[in-house]
Design a protein around this motif. Structure first.
Motif, mmCIF file in Angstrom:
data_model
loop_
_atom_site.group_PDB
_atom_site.id
_atom_site.type_symbol
_atom_site.label_atom_id
_atom_site.label_comp_id
_atom_site.label_asym_id
_atom_site.label_seq_id
_atom_site.Cartn_x
_atom_site.Cartn_y
_atom_site.Cartn_z
ATOM 1 N N ARG A 1 0.822 -1.210 0.000
ATOM 2 C CA ARG A 1 0.000 0.000 0.000
ATOM 3 C C ARG A 1 0.856 1.260 0.000
ATOM 4 O O ARG A 1 0.627 2.203 -0.741
ATOM 5 C CB ARG A 1 -0.847 0.042 1.270
ATOM 6 N N THR B 1 -4.669 -1.604 -8.299
ATOM 7 C CA THR B 1 -4.870 -0.176 -8.534
ATOM 8 C C THR B 1 -4.403 0.170 -9.932
ATOM 9 O O THR B 1 -3.410 -0.364 -10.411
ATOM 10 C CB THR B 1 -4.038 0.674 -7.559
ATOM 11 N N ARG B 2 -5.170 1.075 -10.557
ATOM 12 C CA ARG B 2 -4.790 1.488 -11.902
ATOM 13 C C ARG B 2 -3.937 2.749 -11.832
ATOM 14 O O ARG B 2 -3.997 3.475 -10.846
ATOM 15 C CB ARG B 2 -6.053 1.743 -12.719
ATOM 16 N N ARG C 1 -7.821 6.521 -6.196
ATOM 17 C CA ARG C 1 -6.839 5.521 -5.825
ATOM 18 C C ARG C 1 -6.552 5.569 -4.319
ATOM 19 O O ARG C 1 -6.457 4.538 -3.657
ATOM 20 C CB ARG C 1 -5.551 5.798 -6.617
ATOM 21 N N GLY D 1 -9.231 3.866 -2.544
ATOM 22 C CA GLY D 1 -9.080 2.414 -2.613
ATOM 23 C C GLY D 1 -8.030 1.901 -1.645
ATOM 24 O O GLY D 1 -8.163 0.818 -1.085
ATOM 25 N N LEU D 2 -6.979 2.686 -1.424
ATOM 26 C CA LEU D 2 -5.875 2.220 -0.588
ATOM 27 C C LEU D 2 -6.069 2.547 0.892
ATOM 28 O O LEU D 2 -5.651 1.788 1.759
ATOM 29 C CB LEU D 2 -4.558 2.835 -1.072
#
Ligand SMILES: Nc1ncnc2c1ncn2[C@@H]1O[C@H](COP(=O)(O)OP(=O)(O)OP(=O)(O)O)[C@@H](O)[C@H]1O
Ligand SMILES: [Mg+2]
Length: 596
Positions: free
Chosen positions: A174, A197-198, A209, A212-213
């Motif tokens: 992460r 993750t993109r 992002r 998401g993290l």
């Protein structure tokens, strides 16, 4: 007879080095992923089995390694990243020692598969046997590490449960993914994908992002900023102090893209938050500091977690000042600091009529004599003298049809909350918390400026105390003066309060005195008191604040809203609780299932 001196066998040398570099599976992942980043990868896949002990595999699409260099990659002190001391002094890559792969290989079964662009196929090197054979692999590199610590049972014993070890791995991935938004990351454990993750090109994508993290909540509460000065740049996200955490587990700081846990940095950040956080709470942030690599030495710690700044003081001050400013600006969006004259003028509803006589606002215990200065403590502009008397019309006329950020008051709820309407919808204000912050900021500004104004009491208030407290008060006469109070000893166990700070003229003098005395007792001798003076001021501010259940007029409520708008750090009270919140029309509609 002393034992003879011998050269250590190279396996043992590497194992000793591994003792520093490879503490647990997560340290292996860190080294491998950093190698992938150094190779210019845009996509990195991490696959782990049994907490990393059975298998760790890191694949990237970086530039790969030349066939002839594969054995070198596994030998000690061989690196493609540094060739001279000059390079070492301005390191831009994550790696520079040429130590990670040989160390890892000495305590596991490692294989290295790599293919350079233009080469027909990949090559696979088995570290144990030294066998080199053709293999199938796209351009890039895969490192496989199996059976970590199989040959060092003592170290194996220190490993924790699979879950704990994987937890560390997840944290490392992460952190690395946060550092490099332009790189896609994937993490899988025992065949199950944990996250993917993109690459994020712009800030909106970066924030998705981040969500998401680190979770949605962080992003919702985070303030983005970027500030550059004197060759230093600090950018990133800090969570509003109300999002503080009970643990220091959401603190991500990167120096030139390298994650660090550095004392100087941590101290600077903590100090910036000092005023707005509850004691024992921890701020949450993702921050990136960029500076000339020459000014920072990363070669001071085996795992590179600490750095040394050539100009530590400068860096400390830069971080502190920048964050302090970001937090200070945390007030209602687009709140232009109002000209003093606007706030001193009657509120818009009564713009042309003379201001009505208003009841005192403090503790409301006794009625305030009429000649006590401005009607409302919080309506007094911070620096009344700054108002230019010579510019009557242009500057001082408030914009009538422009709704201020926090809008205008509608009503008061149960004597606790103010309800106001602004452009976005409904604003709810905790009036005690908000007023406390405003009073506190005013005290601080006054103390740093011309000093806290004192107001003599018409009738001194006598207070019975213990002999010890009486002595304390006597010894601290200067401190009291600095706080805008005058306290005299009248007898063995009697004190008299003769003057209060003008901002607190309506406070309960006896309770205020007792609270300040207990602060003084806690902070001990007077030098410490001066260091802790803000805490004493915070105590005092609490006394000046409107209590729950005080009825406010509309004008008083509007005046409070305007004060919040122009007070620094007004988003939180002195204890880090929020002072106001916004409910948008959309949110209200949702409550009523209204489609828009
Ligand atoms: N994923 C990779 N892609 C391309 N080259 C790599 C990769 N991993 C390692 N290498 C090459 O192998 C060399 C040795 O790697 P190793 O991690 O042992 O040392 P380093 O990265 O140079 O320094 P450090 O010990 O500080 O990490 C690197 O210098 C690099 O040339
Ligand atoms: Mg490396």
């Amino acid at each position: 007879m002393p034992a003879r001196i011998r050269e250590l066998p190279s396996l043992l040398v590497n194992q000793i080095a591994a003792g520093e570099v490879v503490e647990r599976p997560a340290s292996v992942i860190k080294e491998l992923v950093e190698n992938s980043l150094d190779a210019g990868a845009t996509r990195i896949e991490v696959e782990v089995q049994q907490g990393g002990v059975k298998l760790m595999r890191v694949s990237d699409d970086g530039h790969g390694i030349h066939r002839d260099d594969l054995p070198l990659a596994l030998s000690r002190h061989a690196t493609s990243k540094v060739t001279s001391l000059e390079d070492l002094e301005r390191i831009a890559s994550m790696g520079f020692r040429g130590e990670a792969l040989p160390s890892i290989a000495s305590v596991s079964r490692l294989s290295l598969i790599s293919r350079e662009a233009g080469s027909e196929h990949a090559w696979r090197l088995d570290a144990d046997s030294g066998d080199l054979a053709p293999a199938a692999h796209p351009v890039g590199t895969t490192v496989e590490v199996r059976d970590l610590f199989y040959n060092t049972p003592a170290r194996r014993k220190f490993l924790r449960t699979e879950k704990t070890e994987f937890g560390h791995i997840e944290q490392v991935v992460r952190r690395l993914a946060l550092a490099r938004p332009e790189v896609a990351f994937q993490l899988a454990h025992n065949g199950r994908q944990l996250f993917a993750t993109r690459p994020a090109a712009d800030r909106a994508a970066q924030e998705r992002r981040l969500a998401g993290l680190l979770g949605e909540a962080f992003v919702e509460q985070a303030l983005f900023f970027e500030h550059a000065a004197a060759g230093l740049t600090l950018r990133g996200w800090v969570a509003r102090p109300t999002f503080s955490r009970s643990q220091a587990d959401m603190q991500h700081f990167y120096v030139n893209g390298r994650m660090v846990r550095d004392k100087l940095v941590t101290h600077a950040v903590r100090q910036a938050f000092q005023d707005v956080l509850y004691h024992g709470r921890h701020p949450a942030y993702v921050l990136f500091l960029e500076l000339d690599p020459v000014l920072v030495d990363v070669n001071v710690h085996p795992t590179k977690h600490e750095v040394r700044f050539r100009e530590g003081r400068l860096v400390h001050d830069f971080i502190f000042r920048t964050l302090h400013q970001v937090l200070a600006e945390e007030r209602p969006a687009a709140a232009e600091p109002a000209a003093p004259s606007v706030s001193a003028a009657p509120p818009p509803a009564a713009a042309s009529a003379p201001p009505p006589r208003q009841p005192g606002l403090g503790l409301g215990v006794r009625e305030r004599p009429a000649d006590y200065g401005p009607a409302l403590a919080w309506q007094a502009p911070p620096v009344p003298a700054a108002e230019p008397a010579s510019e009557p019309s242009a500057a001082s006329e408030p914009e009538r049809d422009e709704v201020p950020p926090l809008g205008f008051a509608l009503a008061q709820l149960h004597g606790v909350y103010i309800l106001a309407q602004n452009a976005a919808g409904l604003v709810l204000v905790d009036m005690h918390a908000a007023h406390e912050r405003i009073t506190y900021e005013r005290f601080k500004a006054a103390r740093e400026g011309e000093g806290i104004k004192s107001q003599p009491l018409l009738v001194p208030v006598t207070v019975e105390v213990s002999p010890r407290e009486a002595e304390l008060a006597e010894a601290h006469a200067d401190t009291f003066a600095e706080l805008g109070m005058q306290v005299d000893r009248m007898g063995e166990q009697v004190l008299a309060v003769r003057a209060l700070p003008a901002l607190l003229r309506d406070a309960d003098a006896e309770r205020l005195l007792r609270d300040v005395l207990s602060d003084l007792a806690m902070y001990g001798e007077s030098r410490r008191v001066l260091e802790s003076i803000n805490e004493v001021l915070a105590t005092m501010a609490c006394h000046g604040s409107v209590r729950a259940n005080r009825r406010l007029t509309r004008e008083e409520m509007d005046a409070l809203l305007r004060d919040i708008e122009r007070t620094e750090r007004s988003g939180q009270c002195n204890h880090g609780r929020p002072t106001w919140t916004q409910l948008s029309m959309q949110e209200l509609d949702r409550l009523f299932l209204r489609g828009r």
